[in-house]
Design a protein around this motif. Structure first.
Motif, PDB file in Angstrom:
ATOM      1  N   UNK A 138       0.758  -1.187   0.147  1.00 12.53           N
ATOM      2  CA  UNK A 138      -0.183   0.020  -0.111  1.00 12.53           C
ATOM      3  C   UNK A 138       0.882   1.169  -0.029  1.00 12.53           C
ATOM      4  N   UNK A 139       1.890   1.327   0.960  1.00 12.72           N
ATOM      5  CA  UNK A 139       2.793   2.347   1.044  1.00 12.72           C
ATOM      6  C   UNK A 139       3.468   2.639  -0.467  1.00 12.72           C
ATOM      7  N   UNK A 189     -10.084   5.027  -5.954  1.00 11.82           N
ATOM      8  CA  UNK A 189      -9.705   6.317  -5.138  1.00 11.82           C
ATOM      9  C   UNK A 189      -9.305   5.804  -3.946  1.00 11.82           C
ATOM     10  N   UNK A 190      -8.508   4.872  -3.687  1.00 11.71           N
ATOM     11  CA  UNK A 190      -7.962   4.361  -2.550  1.00 11.71           C
ATOM     12  C   UNK A 190      -6.693   4.914  -2.073  1.00 11.71           C
ATOM     13  N   UNK A 191      -5.968   5.407  -3.171  1.00 15.93           N
ATOM     14  CA  UNK A 191      -4.526   5.815  -2.935  1.00 15.93           C
ATOM     15  C   UNK A 191      -4.366   7.171  -2.989  1.00 15.93           C
ATOM     16  N   UNK A 192      -5.053   7.693  -4.184  1.00 17.85           N
ATOM     17  CA  UNK A 192      -4.613   9.009  -4.652  1.00 17.85           C
ATOM     18  C   UNK A 192      -4.853  10.266  -3.484  1.00 17.85           C
ATOM     19  N   UNK A 193      -5.795  10.044  -2.768  1.00 16.41           N
ATOM     20  CA  UNK A 193      -6.336  11.116  -1.680  1.00 16.41           C
ATOM     21  C   UNK A 193      -4.995  11.378  -1.102  1.00 16.41           C
ATOM     22  N   UNK A 194      -3.993  10.300  -0.728  1.00 17.22           N
ATOM     23  CA  UNK A 194      -2.931  10.401   0.231  1.00 17.22           C
ATOM     24  C   UNK A 194      -1.701  11.052  -0.351  1.00 17.22           C
TER      25      UNK A 194
END
Length: 230
Positions: free
Chosen positions: A36-37, A59-64
């Motif tokens: 995930x990282x 849209x699981x990763x992009x907001x971070x």
């Protein structure tokens, strides 16, 4: 039929499942968190490449990976590595009897960046919780993960509250529900089991959508298939 046997998914400890030793469990937890990282950092570092961002259909990763710049009135890539402002923890993995399928609960903690214009969170809203489906062909393989989008938890004050809330939904609310605007709904399929129930790993989530793909590999009606790093 794959069963959980003596697994207790409501306790945050290494499940007492066949074939899953404490060593395998800790290895799997590290591998999932690392994956995930790496996805988040990869998207952050390559944010200028449109195909990288749009491939994150859940849209699981992009907001971070971005912050809102008020001066330019648009989102920009965060200028520091995800490893410096984010902590990913695999809280619990629920396995099938053979250890080749699993359902995963993950907590993401965003660190507040004092005095920086690109700080993305407020104190007291630092913890999110998300879930993933995991699969592999052999027990010694790494787990390939796919975001599961039915329930997510955002902006919680503590790690405990975030994961407790997410587990409540999946252990108690999934059965009989459906995912709107999804391939599940298109096929007329509601979720047949809660996570942790007998038969969960034979339910619609893990069945074939077509000859080459499974339901867990797709998001919404546009049928964009997940293509995440392993």
């Amino acid at each position: 039929m794959l069963t959980l046997l003596s697994c207790n998914p409501k306790q945050n400890k290494q499940p007492e499942c066949p074939l899953i030793t404490p060593e395998i469990y800790e290895r799997d937890k590290r591998q999932v968190a690392d994956c995930i990282m790496r996805n988040i950092e990869y998207i952050r570092a390559n944010h200028h490449v449109n195909s990288i961002v749009t491939s994150d259909v859940a849209n699981f990763y992009e907001p971070y990976t971005v912050f809102y710049n008020e001066t330019k009135e648009r989102y920009l890539p965060l200028p520091i590595s995800a490893y410096d402002y984010l902590k990913v923890t695999t809280d619990t993995i629920i396995y099938s009897d053979d250890g080749l399928k699993c359902f995963i609960f993950v907590v993401l903690e965003e660190k507040t960046i004092e005095g920086q214009e690109y700080s993305t969170v407020k104190k007291g809203e630092n913890f999110d919780a998300k879930s993933f489906v995991g699969v592999r062909e052999q027990l010694n393989d790494s787990i390939t993960i796919y975001p599961f989008v039915k329930y997510n938890v955002f902006g919680m004050a503590s790690y405990k509250s975030a994961v407790k809330t997410l587990k409540h939904f999946y252990f108690n609310r999934l059965k009989g529900d459906y995912l709107s605007a999804s391939v599940y709904m298109d096929a007329g399929r509601s979720f047949e089991k809660n996570v942790g129930e007998q038969g969960f790993f034979d339910s619609v989530i893990f069945q074939h959508y077509n000859d080459s793909t499974f339901f867990y590999q797709y998001n919404y009606f546009d049928l964009m298939q997940y293509h995440y790093m392993r």
